[in-house]
Design a protein around this motif. Structure first.
Motif, short mmCIF file in Angstrom:
data_model
loop_
_atom_site.label_atom_id
_atom_site.label_comp_id
_atom_site.label_asym_id
_atom_site.label_seq_id
_atom_site.Cartn_x
_atom_site.Cartn_y
_atom_site.Cartn_z
N ILE A 31 -14.32 14.36 -8.63
CA ILE A 31 -14.11 13.60 -7.39
C ILE A 31 -13.86 12.13 -7.70
O ILE A 31 -12.97 11.49 -7.13
CB ILE A 31 -15.30 13.79 -6.44
N LYS A 32 -14.63 11.59 -8.63
CA LYS A 32 -14.47 10.19 -9.01
C LYS A 32 -13.09 9.93 -9.61
O LYS A 32 -12.44 8.92 -9.29
CB LYS A 32 -15.57 9.80 -9.99
N LEU A 33 -12.62 10.82 -10.47
CA LEU A 33 -11.30 10.64 -11.08
C LEU A 33 -10.18 10.74 -10.04
O LEU A 33 -9.23 9.95 -10.08
CB LEU A 33 -11.09 11.69 -12.18
N ILE A 34 -10.32 11.67 -9.11
CA ILE A 34 -9.30 11.80 -8.06
C ILE A 34 -9.25 10.53 -7.22
O ILE A 34 -8.17 10.00 -6.93
CB ILE A 34 -9.58 13.04 -7.20
N LEU A 35 -10.40 10.03 -6.83
CA LEU A 35 -10.42 8.79 -6.05
C LEU A 35 -9.89 7.61 -6.85
O LEU A 35 -9.13 6.79 -6.33
CB LEU A 35 -11.84 8.50 -5.57
N LEU A 36 -10.29 7.51 -8.10
CA LEU A 36 -9.85 6.40 -8.94
C LEU A 36 -8.34 6.39 -9.10
O LEU A 36 -7.69 5.36 -8.88
CB LEU A 36 -10.54 6.47 -10.31
N GLY A 38 -6.16 7.97 -7.24
CA GLY A 38 -5.52 7.82 -5.93
C GLY A 38 -5.44 6.37 -5.52
O GLY A 38 -4.41 5.90 -5.02
N VAL A 39 -6.51 5.62 -5.72
CA VAL A 39 -6.52 4.19 -5.38
C VAL A 39 -5.56 3.42 -6.27
O VAL A 39 -4.80 2.56 -5.81
CB VAL A 39 -7.95 3.63 -5.47
N PHE A 44 -1.50 -0.13 -7.19
CA PHE A 44 -0.93 -0.72 -8.40
C PHE A 44 0.40 -0.13 -8.83
O PHE A 44 1.07 -0.68 -9.68
CB PHE A 44 -1.92 -0.60 -9.55
N PHE A 45 0.80 1.01 -8.28
CA PHE A 45 2.05 1.65 -8.68
C PHE A 45 2.89 1.98 -7.45
O PHE A 45 3.01 3.14 -7.06
CB PHE A 45 1.76 2.93 -9.49
#
Length: 73
Positions: A31-36, A38-39, A44-45
């Motif tokens: 979940i943390k990786l998906i949110l990171l 995604g943000v 930034f991209f």
């Protein structure tokens, strides 16, 4: 060789199956990786090609010229 790969796969499957706290930690990590990511993708991209060009032909031409010009330098 296939029996070795099967034994390695069984080792990991049994290990994940017997986890109790580990499953919650892995879920939290995913979940943390998906949110990171995604943000990061949102802020930034940005999709520059969609902002600057209207159709696929113009986008392809812009990418092609950037690749050719970058390769020459």
């Amino acid at each position: 060789m296939t029996t070795f790969m099967r034994r390695v796969a069984d080792l990991y499957v049994d290990g994940f199956r017997s986890m109790t706290v580990g499953r919650k930690l892995w879920a939290l990590i995913i979940i943390k990786l998906i949110l990171l990511f995604g943000v990061m993708k949102l802020f930034f991209f940005p999709n520059i090609l969609n902002e600057r060009y209207d159709n696929d032909a113009d986008k392809a031409a812009a990418v092609r010229t950037q690749l050719i010009n970058h390769h020459r330098n």
